[in-house]
Design an enzyme around this catalytic site. Structure first.
Site, PDB file in Angstrom:
ATOM      1  N   SER A 177       0.663  -1.296   0.107  1.00  0.00           N
ATOM      2  CA  SER A 177       0.096  -0.079   0.032  1.00  0.00           C
ATOM      3  C   SER A 177       0.777   1.218   0.077  1.00  0.00           C
ATOM      4  CB  SER A 177      -0.742   0.115   1.290  1.00  0.00           C
ATOM      5  OG  SER A 177      -0.189   0.011   2.421  1.00  0.00           O
ATOM      6  N   HIS A 205      -5.137  -3.460  -2.724  1.00  0.00           N
ATOM      7  CA  HIS A 205      -4.688  -2.369  -3.866  1.00  0.00           C
ATOM      8  C   HIS A 205      -4.790  -3.158  -5.160  1.00  0.00           C
ATOM      9  CE1 HIS A 205      -4.286   1.050  -1.153  1.00  0.00           C
ATOM     10  NE2 HIS A 205      -3.570   0.188  -0.446  1.00  0.00           N
ATOM     11  N   LYS A 236     -11.361   0.515  -2.048  1.00  0.00           N
ATOM     12  CA  LYS A 236     -10.370   1.136  -2.840  1.00  0.00           C
ATOM     13  C   LYS A 236     -11.256   1.321  -4.067  1.00  0.00           C
ATOM     14  CE  LYS A 236      -7.476   0.845   0.931  1.00  0.00           C
ATOM     15  NZ  LYS A 236      -6.696   0.074   1.763  1.00  0.00           N
TER      16      LYS A 236
HETATM   17  C1  LIG Z   1      -6.487  -0.079   3.227  1.00  0.00           C
HETATM   18  C2  LIG Z   1      -5.954  -1.372   3.768  1.00  0.00           C
HETATM   19  C3  LIG Z   1      -6.820  -2.153   4.352  1.00  0.00           C
HETATM   20  C4  LIG Z   1      -7.933  -1.822   5.131  1.00  0.00           C
HETATM   21  O1  LIG Z   1      -8.936  -1.637   4.544  1.00  0.00           O
HETATM   22  P1  LIG Z   1     -10.037  -0.525   4.952  1.00  0.00           P
HETATM   23  O2  LIG Z   1     -11.351  -1.108   4.018  1.00  0.00           O
HETATM   24  O3  LIG Z   1      -9.764   0.608   4.577  1.00  0.00           O
HETATM   25  O4  LIG Z   1     -10.423  -0.821   6.335  1.00  0.00           O
HETATM   26  C5  LIG Z   1      -6.112  -3.490   4.673  1.00  0.00           C
HETATM   27  N1  LIG Z   1      -4.984  -3.831   3.916  1.00  0.00           N
HETATM   28  C6  LIG Z   1      -4.477  -3.156   2.920  1.00  0.00           C
HETATM   29  C7  LIG Z   1      -3.318  -3.683   2.281  1.00  0.00           C
HETATM   30  C8  LIG Z   1      -4.938  -1.862   2.978  1.00  0.00           C
HETATM   31  O5  LIG Z   1      -4.077  -0.833   2.202  1.00  0.00           O
END
Ligand SMILES: *Cc1c(COP(=O)(O)O)cnc(C)c1O
Length: 388
Positions: A177, A205, A236
């Site tokens: 991320s 992602h 995302k």
């Molecule tokens: C954003 C993210 C999460 C958390 O997801 P949310 O739906 O925002 O709680 C988990 N793992 C990774 C790799 C992320 O980038």
């Protein structure tokens, strides 16, 4: 000074104090900050589905039909149709037998990992794993070791030392991320097979972005039939909120029973579930969005590299500019905003010591003209902050 003030003073002095930038959405990928329109290069809404007319209409419609909230855990009050439909759509999209949704990606990780492994087990996690993975690992009570980022040799060494045949879990992001690079999934998969370990992939992602059909990093590497399950987020590229795990029926039934963060929290709102179903329909119908995203990504990446910035080995729409110290990263981000571009400074403890960076993301909705305008802003800012 009380401990609260002491903490705030300390993080301020270290240039690590966090503040929320308040913004309102503008046209396309622009946002307004303090009344000024700027190009946002900060969002994970890679395909522009967060404000797509179909996702919004689906959310409004489901809210009117089913209410603003879900009422309780689905195991207590029963499930409203939007959640069932979303899980069926997710499984269809992913090409898996079933899927289960969580109220956030964070909650998915802190629920699933402790369901997979507990005291007496061994977890080996990539050094740059997302915080929610780390928290899930800690919560599990298993012995928890870190391997160097993407380092197969280091992981092999840790695995070969583990001669007691205990339950072992390898944990990784698909797309990292804060670096935008990919985990070496085929190598991780074959190591897991060799050592009888399980592989847990967080494709937050990758979902909607990676692979020919946007099914994610697992599709990108052609490993779909090799994995019993993997997780990702709905927050995302899918533009809504929530997390999911997709996989074979028995795995999904297991997580439904054994994940505390599924059982003991209220389900996502009907509106956010319906928005995901609509987003998946757009993704499957309009592969051109992903094509635009990758064209934009190439244009921005080539441009930033051409200017001479130090970049990570990004393979995704996340293209961080490495800066080093937190103070310069903050100054860079502030100056960049003056030039009309919003991209956040990411500092420790989110990233390792001395690797503060500007996390730049691009979406299918940026025009080439906007990317060129942003590149100009990056160039000016780079010179003024002596990063270039
Ligand atoms: C954003 C993210 C999460 C958390 O997801 P949310 O739906 O925002 O709680 C988990 N793992 C990774 C790799 C992320 O980038």
């Amino acid at each position: 000074m009380g401990k609260v003030e002491e903490y705030l003073t300390k993080v301020e002095e270290q240039f690590r104090r966090r503040r929320i930038s308040v913004l309102s959405p503008g046209a396309g990928p622009t946002v307004e900050i303090s009344g000024k329109p700027v190009i946002s290069m900060a969002s994970n809404d890679y395909l522009g589905l967060m404000r797509h007319p179909e996702t919004i209409a689906a959310a409004v419609d489901a809210t009117q039909r089913f209410g603003a909230g879900a009422g309780a855990s689905r195991l207590v009050t029963g499930s409203l149709p939007p959640h069932m439909e979303m899980e069926q759509a997710l499984a269809r999209f992913k090409g898996t037998a079933a899927a289960l949704s969580f109220s956030s990606g964070y909650l998915a990780n802190v629920g699933i990992i402790p369901a997979l492994i507990g005291r007496g087990g061994l977890i080996l996690a990539d050094r740059l794993c997302h915080a929610s993975l780390i928290d899930g690992c800690r919560l599990s009570g298993a012995d928890f070791r870190i391997y160097r980022h993407g380092d197969i040799e280091h992981l092999t060494m840790l695995l070969s030392r583990n001669t007691s045949q205990r339950n072992t879990l390898i944990v990784t992001d698909g797309v990292f991320s804060m670096d935008g690079d990919l985990a070496p999934l085929p190598e991780l998969m074959s190591l897991a097979m060799t050592y009888g370990a399980e592989l847990y992939i967080d494709d937050a992602h990758g979902t909607g972005v990676m692979g020919t059909h946007g099914r994610g990093t697992v599709e990108h590497f052609g490993l779909e039939s090799a994995l019993p399950f993997h997780m990702g987020t709905l927050s995302k590229a899918l533009g809504s909120s929530g997390g999911y795990v997709a996989g074979q029926d028995s795995s999904i039934q297991y997580f439904l029973n054994a994940s505390r963060s599924f059982a003991f929290t209220t389900a996502p709102t009907p509106g956010s579930a319906a928005a995901v179903t609509a987003a998946l329909a757009v993704i499957m119908r309009e592969p051109e969005r992903r094509a635009r995203l990758w064209q934009n990504r190439a244009h921005l990446h080539d441009g930033l590299r051409g200017l001479g910035f130090r970049l990570t080995s990004s393979m995704s729409p996340i293209i961080p500019i490495l800066i080093g110290n937190a103070e310069t990263a903050l100054a860079f981000s502030a100056k960049l905003l003056d030039f009309g571009v919003f991209a956040p400074a990411i500092r420790p403890p989110t990233v390792p010591e001395s690797t503060s960076r500007i996390r730049v993301t691009v979406t299918s909705e940026h025009s080439i003209a906007q990317i060129d305008e942003a590149l100009h802003a990056f160039k000016q800012t780079g010179r003024m902050t002596r990063v270039l």
